[in-house]
Design an enzyme around this catalytic site. Structure first.
Site, PDB file in Angstrom:
ATOM      1  N   LEU A 160     -35.756  26.730  12.284  1.00 32.58           N
ATOM      2  CA  LEU A 160     -35.935  27.291  10.941  1.00 32.58           C
ATOM      3  C   LEU A 160     -36.860  28.497  11.026  1.00 32.58           C
ATOM      4  CD1 LEU A 160     -35.495  26.931   7.816  1.00 32.58           C
ATOM      5  CD2 LEU A 160     -37.662  25.680   7.829  1.00 32.58           C
TER       6      LEU A 160
ATOM      7  N   HIS B 152     -48.791  25.053  12.459  1.00 36.45           N
ATOM      8  CA  HIS B 152     -49.068  26.490  12.429  1.00 36.45           C
ATOM      9  C   HIS B 152     -49.152  26.929  10.966  1.00 36.45           C
ATOM     10  CE1 HIS B 152     -48.285  30.797  12.871  1.00 36.45           C
ATOM     11  NE2 HIS B 152     -48.506  30.682  14.159  1.00 36.45           N
TER      12      HIS B 152
END
EC number: 2.3.1.109
Length: 344
Positions: free
Chosen positions: A125, A229
C-alpha cells in the site's frame, strides 16, 4: 475521477516512480524494474487463473481517469508462506522465578514464528504524497475489501497486514541495528532490497532460531517494537477501524506490527451490499462518502462517491458508470466509509 483498477504492463514506469518515493522499508515495492515487471506478470497470471494458490497475488493501481496518472498502488497476496516460509516474531513472555531467592521476572521475549502461514495478506500500500487528499487513501486501502467481498472464494479465512516499522529518512532502523544486523551482517536497506527482489533464502539461513529477550536490545529498539512509521500511522488507523487488531506479531526486520482479522469480520466486507444501478443525476444533498465497485473480476473498478448508503437503487452519472465499467441495470457493491473518515 479517481478509480481503482487492476495493474497493467504499461504501469511499470509509474510503479518505478512510486517506488522512488517510499523512503525505504516498503519491502514489496523495491525500485527495481525487473522485480516490478515480474510482479505485474504474476498478477496478470493470477487473474487468468494460471497459477496455484501459493503463488497468486493481485495488484491494483489508483488512477486519475482524466489524465491517466497513477497515484498509488495496493495489493493482496492470496496465501502467504506456502512456497517460502513467512516469518515474523511473536512477542511473548518467559518467566524466570526462584522462591528461595524471592525473585520473579516476567521477561518480554521474541519467538520466531510461522503462525500466519496460509493467510491472505494486504500489502504494497503506497499513495504518492502529492495525492494524499480527498479520500484517496481510504479508496486505495479499502478497495481491496470490495474485491475480496465480491470474490470471497478466492481468499482464506484470515487476513493479515504487515505495517512498516520505524525507520528514519536515512534508512536507519533501531530494531534492525539492535537485532537483525547482528545476525545478517548487512545494512537494513540491503536486507530490505534482497527480500523485496525475491532473494529470501538468506532469511532462513541466518535468522536466529532461539527466543530473544527484548531486554538485550537497545532501549531505542525496545521502544519501536509494534510501532509504525509515521507515514504508516494513518493506514494502521484505517485498518483498525475495519476490525484489524495487533496480536503481538511483528516484522522480523523493522519490528513493525502485523495486524490481523478474520475476513468475514472485516467491516467493509461484512456491511457491503449489492444493489442495482441506474443512469441519471444523483439527488442533491449532503450525503456521506461511500465506496462503490463493480462485480467484474477481470475488469474490476472501485471509486468513492457521495450517496445515501441505505438507498435501494444507486443513481450514477454517465461518467461514473463509464469509470466503473458498468451499465444501467448492472449490480454494484456499496458500503459507507466509517462515519469519522472525512474525504475533504
Amino acid at each position: 475521477m479517481m478509480v481503482i483498477r487492476p495493474v497493467e504492463r504499461r504501469d511499470v514506469s509509474a510503479l518505478m516512480q512510486l517506488a522512488s518515493k517510499t523512503g525505504g522499508g516498503l519491502t514489496s515495492l523495491p525500485a527495481d524494474e525487473a522485480t516490478l515487471t515480474s510482479r505485474i506478470e504474476r498478477a496478470l497470471k493470477t487473474w487468468r487463473g494460471e497459477l496455484p494458490k501459493s503463488e497468486q497475488g493481485y495488484v491494483f493501481v489508483l488512477e486519475d481517469s482524466d489524465t491517466g496518472s497513477v497515484a498509488g498502488i495496493c495489493a493482496i497476496e492470496v496465501a502467504v508462506g506456502l512456497n517460502d516460509p513467512w516469518y515474523n516474531y511473536r512477542v511473548g513472555t518467559l518467566v524466570h522465578a526462584s522462591k528461595e531467592l524471592n525473585v520473579y521476572n516476567a521477561l518480554p521475549t521474541l519467538f520466531l514464528s510461522n503462525d500466519h502461514t496460509g493467510s491472505s495478506e494486504l500489502c504494497t500500500l503506497f499513495l504518492d504524497p502529492d495525492w494524499r487528499k480527498e479520500g484517496n487513501g481510504y479508496l486505495l486501502s479499502k478497495s481491496r475489501f470490495m474485491f475480496m467481498a465480491a470474490f470471497r472464494d478466492k481468499f482464506n479465512e484470515k487476513v493479515v497486514a504487515e505495517m512498516r516499522g520505524v525507520i528514519d529518512e536515512h534508512g536507519y532502523s533501531p530494531f534492525w541495528e539492535s537485532l537483525g544486523e547482528r545476525f545478517f551482517s548487512m545494512e537494513f536497506s540491503r536486507a530490505d532490497y534482497l527480500c523485496g527482489t525475491g532473494q529470501k533464502a538468506f532469511i532462513a539461513e541466518l535468522m536466529p532460531k532461539h527466543p530473544i529477550y527484548t531486554h538485550f536490545l537497545s532501549e531505542e529498539a525496545q521502544a519501536v517494537i509494534g510501532e509504525v512509521h509515521p507515514q504508516t500511522a494513518p493506514a494502521r488507523t484505517v485498518l483498525e477501524k475495519e476490525g484489524f487488531r495487533y496480536r503481538n506479531y511483528i516484522d522480523i526486520f523493522d519490528g513493525g506490527p502485523t495486524l490481523e482479522c478474520d475476513i468475514d469480520r472485516v467491516r467493509a466486507i461484512r456491511k457491503s451490499r449489492l444493489l442495482d444501478v441506474v443512469e441519471g443525476q444523483p439527488a442533491p444533498g449532503e450525503f456521506p462518502a461511500c465506496l462503490v465497485a463493480n462485480e467484474n473480476y477481470h475488469h474490476f473498478r472501485a471509486m468513492l462517491i457521495r450517496t445515501d448508503p441505505d438507498t435501494q437503487r444507486l443513481v450514477l452519472t454517465a461518467a461514473q458508470l463509464d469509470a466503473l465499467k458498468c451499465h444501467a441495470g448492472d449490480r454494484v457493491r456499496l458500503v459507507r466509509l466509517c462515519a469519522e473518515e472525512k474525504t475533504a
